[in-house]
Design an enzyme around this catalytic site. Structure first.
Site, PDB file in Angstrom:
ATOM      1  CG  HIS A 388      -2.271   0.731   1.067  1.00 46.02           C
ATOM      2  ND1 HIS A 388      -2.405   1.592   0.072  1.00 46.02           N
ATOM      3  CD2 HIS A 388      -3.410   0.694   1.696  1.00 46.02           C
ATOM      4  CE1 HIS A 388      -3.704   1.973   0.030  1.00 46.02           C
ATOM      5  NE2 HIS A 388      -4.383   1.360   0.889  1.00 46.02           N
ATOM      6  CG  ASP A 392      -2.943   5.216  -3.804  1.00 41.88           C
ATOM      7  OD1 ASP A 392      -2.425   5.035  -2.871  1.00 41.88           O
ATOM      8  OD2 ASP A 392      -2.928   6.215  -4.712  1.00 41.88           O
TER       9      ASP A 392
END
Length: 417
Positions: A388, A392
């Site tokens: 992450h 995204d």
């Protein structure tokens, strides 16, 4: 005059290995280039060939020892005298084993060190010995598919499952009336982790400690791919000499999706993001000692047939233990197919320094709504685990949707949509 056997060069940045198994014992004849030992590195098992014809002399290192590149592990004596005595030695050991079994039936379940197959002694690896004992099969009745006909753990499991191997453990003698016996002692077996397993453990923990991992799921209707495969599989195999599987479709679909979402095919290096204009797909392949992850280079330039041929070759050589170190280096994204083992859903762990891994799962019929009607369709869950820090949630979902669209409408793979 004795000739030293040394640990060969194992690849860039690899300076040591673990001596996993001796394939030859002192006094046995050996020919030049014949494997005499198996080394375990961080990624693969490597055979050590004999440099000359001769007879195995001193074994300098023991199984389980850590040895450095260039270190002497054995010595080979000149001459051929011991070659003729190898067969009687096997017969002697066999005769002794039979005598001991007749005198003490209760020893039949002791660890199996050797199996006599077609008149020759075959040394079993620790994992194969454990499988033989666990499933109670006779290794001499099993045909080995490993290198030089050696037994693999998969051979033992297949024999046990098919019931084609005879039981190795002798029946217990009739009970003799006696005082009530105490409850049998519970046993434990302590086995040292292989170098490969230690490396896997280290890298997976490193991934969890370093990356901000998250997994996003979707499902895909496999109807179109199954119909295409059923329709063309015979022609495909006749033309290309390889079976048409599902991995070729998924690799091509992942390449198209990665073009739409470049971050999935990128990596973090220090404070920089490195984007690749190529897609090197790491594919998890089952091997006797565990999963290995060879790399399909430049998957964006390969056809489905070339991808299937590459994966088929990887699988064959993984079972034989002949994959090369350089074939498992690199990779920009990984595909792991747990569905072949029956997995319904999982959260795969990324393979550093990669930033994403796609998990495939088993296909099963489930009720879905199509044009207002509830119908049964062959469905598969997809899982994308990603870093992450770089990818995204929107990008992860976009990647999975693009892959889903390509699989549900394979025409997209032809017209690059």
């Amino acid at each position: 005059m004795a000739t030293d056997v040394v640990v060969p060069t194992l690849g860039e940045s690899i300076t040591e290995a673990t001596l996993g198994q001796w394939l030859k014992q002192p006094g046995e004849a050996v020919k030049a280039d014949e494997p005499i030992a198996s080394l375990e590195t961080d990624k693969v098992a490597v055979d050590v060939p004999s440099p000359v014809d001769g007879v195995i002399g001193e074994l300098v290192a023991a199984e389980g020892d850590t040895v450095n590149v260039g270190a002497v592990i054995a010595r080979i004596e000149a001459g051929k005298a011991a070659a003729t005595s190898a067969t009687p030695a096997v017969e002697d050991r066999t005769a002794v084993g039979k005598a001991e079994a007749a005198a003490a039936p209760e020893r039949a379940a002791a660890p199996v060190e050797e199996a006599v197959v077609a008149g020759e002694a075959q040394t079993l690896s620790p994992s194969v010995r454990r499988a033989v004992l666990e499933y109670g099969v006779d290794p001499s009745k099993i045909r080995g598919t490993g290198k030089d006909g050696r037994l693999t753990k998969d051979d033992v499991l297949l024999a046990a499952k098919s019931g084609q191997a005879e039981a190795k453990v002798a029946p217990a003698p009739a009970p003799v009336p006696a005082a009530p016996a105490a409850a049998p002692a519970r046993k434990e077996e302590r086995v040292k982790m292989t170098r490969l397993r230690k490396t896997v453990a280290t890298r997976l923990k490193e991934a969890q400690n370093t990356a901000a991992m998250l997994t996003t799921f979707n499902d895909v209707d496999m109807t179109a791919v199954i119909e295409a495969r059923t329709k063309y599989k015979d022609l495909f195999e006749k033309k290309h000499g390889v079976r048409l599987g599902f991995m070729g479709f998924f690799v091509k679909a992942a390449v198209l999706a990665a073009r739409d979402v470049p971050a999935v095919n990128a990596k973090i290096e220090g404070e920089d993001i490195v984007y690749h204009d190529y897609v090197d797909v790491s594919v998890a392949v089952s091997a006797p000692n565990g999963l290995v992850v060879p790399v399909i280079r430049d998957a964006q330039d390969k056809s489905v047939a070339e991808i299937e041929k590459t994966i088929g070759d990887f699988g064959k050589r993984a079972r034989e233990g002949t994959l090369k170190m350089e074939e498992m280096k690199g990779g920009t994204i990984t595909i792991s197919n747990g569905g072949v083992f029956g997995s319904l859903l999982s959260t795969p762990i990324i393979n550093p320094p990669q930033s994403a891994v796609l998990g495939l799962h088993r296909i099963e019929e489930r009720p879905v709504v199509v044009k207002g009607q509830i119908v049964a369709r062959p469905m598969m869950y997809l899982a994308l685990s990603y870093d992450h820090r770089l990818i995204d949630g929107r990008e992860a979902v976009t990647f999975l949707v693009a892959l889903k669209n390509a699989i549900e409408d394979p025409t997209r793979l032809l017209i690059d949509l």
